[in-house]
Design an enzyme around this catalytic site. Structure first.
Site, PDB file in Angstrom:
ATOM      1  N   PRO A   2       0.810  -1.210   0.000  1.00 54.80           N
ATOM      2  CG  PRO A   2      -0.722  -1.507   1.721  1.00 54.80           C
ATOM      3  CD  PRO A   2       0.572  -2.025   1.195  1.00 54.80           C
ATOM      4  CD  GLU A   3       4.678   2.826  -3.023  1.00 57.47           C
ATOM      5  OE1 GLU A   3       4.748   3.928  -3.588  1.00 57.47           O
ATOM      6  OE2 GLU A   3       5.463   1.901  -3.257  1.00 57.47           O
TER       7      GLU A   3
END
Length: 269
Positions: A2-3
């Site tokens: 997750p960015e």
DNA sequence: CTAGTGCCCTGCCGGC
DNA sequence: TGCCGGCAGGGCACTA
């Protein structure tokens, strides 16, 4: 992992089931993830109604009508499951509304949950020093030139520093540097103004494309709508050591501080 | 102040 | 078939 785009996608998925919904149950299933769950999490959230959802950097925000905001971070393996068929050992927080059950699922437990008063959210320590949002008006070549002036650390390290730009991680930094034709090891303060303009454009375009695609992933990320098997792997350089770069060169990998950097020595100078 | 390193945690994968 | 080591990495603690 997750960015920013994955968090953005997650928040959009959560919004569809949580916005305006009362929370009938908020229940941690263990004492901690990366940090302990707030002791009063259940008491302050149960019975409250969700008034809005948002994102800051890689943090998701869930606001309630009681003036509280639950802040969640997905770490590297976190995701929200919506109406899971069963609750497993990695489902660490259960949230229920009259219509749905959600589970914050995170095998590696690098993620965490905090609870703050919405009015004081800017004082949340991790937010206080955060740099501008890369998709907002604050990220410009002029800003970067000022922020990176005199800095001798590699440009890649600076872009990963959330105080310079908020929300970038290893994947999108590698991709943006490749698109902009800038070597990850270039001294940050020595990137030219035209280079910074290209870099800003590259950061924005790679993030926008990922959000449009619904959040890009590695192998263990799922969209929060409960659908598994959502993978995006159309990276130019990330995870492609030995494969061709779009320029015709060959993608290389190097390790800095124990972290992989993928780049093309032919077109990134 | 800046730059750099190591740690947390688990699952997966390749090598033998 | 099973074991072992390496790797993934965001954020923070820590050192120099």
């Amino acid at each position: 992992m997750p960015e920013l785009p994955e968090v953005e996608t997650t928040v959009a998925g959560l919004r569809a089931v949580l916005e305006d919904a009362p929370l009938t149950l908020v229940e941690p299933r263990r004492a901690d993830m990366r940090f302990p769950f707030p002791a009063d999490l259940r008491q302050r959230l149960t019975g409250a109604t969700v008034t809005g959802l948002g994102r800051r950097a890689k943090y998701g925000l869930i606001e309630t009508d009681r003036g509280d905001t639950m802040i969640f971070h997905l770490g590297m393996s976190g995701r929200w499951r919506i109406d899971p068929s069963e609750i497993g050992k990695h489902d660490h927080l259960i949230v229920e509304t009259p219509r749905h059950r959600l589970a914050l699922h995170d095998p590696r437990r690098f993620g965490f949950v905090h609870l703050v008063e919405s009015a004081a959210i800017d004082a949340y320590p991790a937010f206080a020093a955060l740099g501008p949002e890369p998709l907002g008006d604050g990220l410009t070549a002029e800003y970067l030139a000022q922020a990176l002036k005199g800095r001798v650390a590699p440009i890649k390290a600076m872009l990963l520093d959330q105080r310079i730009v908020a929300g970038l991680g290893n994947i999108y930094v590698c991709e943006a540097l490749n698109i902009a034709g800038i070597s990850p090891t270039r001294e940050a303060g020595k990137v030219s103004k035209p280079g910074l303009r290209k870099l800003v454009d590259a950061i924005r375009s790679v993030l926008r494309a990922a959000i449009l695609a619904g959040g890009s992933t590695l192998r263990d990320y799922a969209r929060p709508d409960g659908e598994l098997g959502y993978f995006a792997k159309d990276w130019r350089v990330y995870g492609r050591e030995g494969e061709p770069c779009p320029c015709g060169g060959t993608v290389r990998r190097r390790i800095d501080s124990g972290r992989s950097t993928f780049y093309c020595p032919s077109c990134q100078k």
